[in-house]
Design an enzyme around this catalytic site. Structure first.
Site, PDB file in Angstrom:
ATOM      1  N   HIS A   1     -14.628   3.910 -10.715  1.00  0.00           N
ATOM      2  CA  HIS A   1     -15.284   3.831 -12.018  1.00  0.00           C
ATOM      3  C   HIS A   1     -15.515   2.348 -12.297  1.00  0.00           C
ATOM      4  O   HIS A   1     -15.190   1.494 -11.445  1.00  0.00           O
ATOM      5  CB  HIS A   1     -14.450   4.517 -13.110  1.00  0.00           C
ATOM      6  CG  HIS A   1     -13.022   4.052 -13.146  1.00  0.00           C
ATOM      7  ND1 HIS A   1     -12.663   2.776 -13.509  1.00  0.00           N
ATOM      8  CD2 HIS A   1     -11.861   4.677 -12.829  1.00  0.00           C
ATOM      9  CE1 HIS A   1     -11.359   2.638 -13.443  1.00  0.00           C
ATOM     10  NE2 HIS A   1     -10.834   3.781 -13.011  1.00  0.00           N
TER      11      HIS A   1
ATOM     12  N   HIS B   1     -12.735  -0.194 -11.433  1.00  0.00           N
ATOM     13  CA  HIS B   1     -12.619  -0.612 -10.029  1.00  0.00           C
ATOM     14  C   HIS B   1     -13.720  -1.620  -9.693  1.00  0.00           C
ATOM     15  O   HIS B   1     -13.482  -2.623  -9.019  1.00  0.00           O
ATOM     16  CB  HIS B   1     -12.786   0.584  -9.083  1.00  0.00           C
ATOM     17  CG  HIS B   1     -11.707   1.611  -9.208  1.00  0.00           C
ATOM     18  ND1 HIS B   1     -11.928   2.870  -9.729  1.00  0.00           N
ATOM     19  CD2 HIS B   1     -10.400   1.559  -8.873  1.00  0.00           C
ATOM     20  CE1 HIS B   1     -10.799   3.548  -9.704  1.00  0.00           C
ATOM     21  NE2 HIS B   1      -9.861   2.781  -9.193  1.00  0.00           N
TER      22      HIS B   1
END
Ligand code: PAF
Length: 296
Positions: free
Chosen positions: A34, A37
């Site tokens: 997501h 990250h």
């Protein structure tokens, strides 16, 4: 970007950057990328000359088998996103590569792991995290490793183990990435139904309420926690824990005398979410007149 699955392939991929003394950055992940990250990969790209992203859903840190089974996985999408975000190497080992049958070692950070996430998820959770992160650091030997502020207790555990084991790596933290409505980005968000997704906003709303109170001068943990809890309950979410803690030791604080973390965990439906915010004590306004001047 090279996708490597074995230690031998990882060593081969890192041979050149190591020989050329290029700065290597590691972003350890469990995949299901997501924006949180991606912000870590971007930060690593900006700071380092070679960026390794590890993608390994680590079984030893899951307390419940069902939670491990349910953990979202989409390797093909993760590979595309890591490459598009600037990773040089994606290391995605099998369980057998990470934990061969004779594997018998654990890394345990004592004390800091007993409370909050450690208490809620069981002793195995942080032991699993500490062990796998130590292994990933030894395998990659990066100069810098990147972790998100959302998993604040995990970050404190990793900082502790790196200091205690004298591991030659700097730990960098990236701020929590939030959806436009304030929900902290998490791989588990995709598991929420749309009704649960709106109710999950109770977590950031509770944190915001306490932050607002702190900005207006409140210093008592009891008062700050009450405002966060009431806000969450009003929005239909009961916190599993909600505490004001020291950012390094995770010991509870009774007063907001210096910067502290307000940490929360709650189940929304079957999904367990965590979040936190750093609270700063409001600056005490300098009195416009000293008592001596008033008396004069
Ligand atoms: O935060 C995570 O995704 C994991 O706990 C980590 C640090 C990659 C270890 O498995």
């Amino acid at each position: 970007m090279r996708v490597v699955r074995t230690l031998a392939e990882l060593a081969a991929a890192l041979e050149r950057p190591r020989n050329e003394r290029r700065m290597i950055g590691l972003v350890p992940t469990m995949g299901a990328f997501h924006d949180g990250h991606l912000s870590l990969i971007r930060l690593a790209r900006a700071r380092c000359e070679a960026v390794v992203v590890s993608l390994f859903v680590n079984p030893s840190q899951f307390e419940e088998h069902a939670d491990l089974e349910r953990y979202p996985r989409d390797e093909r999408r993760d590979i595309e996103l890591a490459a598009a975000t600037g990773a040089d190497v994606l290391f995605t080992p099998s369980v057998a590569e990470m934990y061969p049958p004779e594997f018998a070692t654990a890394v345990e950070v004592i004390g800091l792991t007993d409370r909050l996430e450690g208490a809620a998820r069981g002793a195995a959770h942080f032991r699993g995290v500490a062990t796998v992160v130590t292994k990933l650091l030894c395998m990659t030997a990066p100069q810098v490793a990147f972790f998100g502020q959302k998993d604040a207790q995990q970050l404190a555990v990793i900082r502790r183990l790196v200091a205690d084991l004298n591991l030659p790596v700097a730990i960098e933290c990236a701020p929590t990435v939030r959806e436009p409505d304030g929900l902290a980005a998490s791989s588990r968000n995709v598991l929420l139904s749309s009704e649960e997704r709106s109710r999950a906003l109770a977590l950031p709303a509770g944190l915001r309420a306490a932050n607002e109170l702190a900005r207006r001068g409140a210093r008592s943990a009891e008062e700050l926690l009450k405002s966060a809890r009431e806000e969450m309950l009003e929005r239909g979410v009961e916190p599993e824990y909600l505490e004001l803690v020291d950012p390094d030791s995770f010991e509870p604080r009774e007063r907001l005398a210096r910067s502290a973390l307000l940490v929360v965990a709650a189940r929304v439906g079957a999904v367990r979410l965590i979040d936190n915010i750093e609270l700063q004590p409001a600056a005490v306004a300098a009195p416009s007149q000293t008592p001596r001047e008033v008396l004069a």
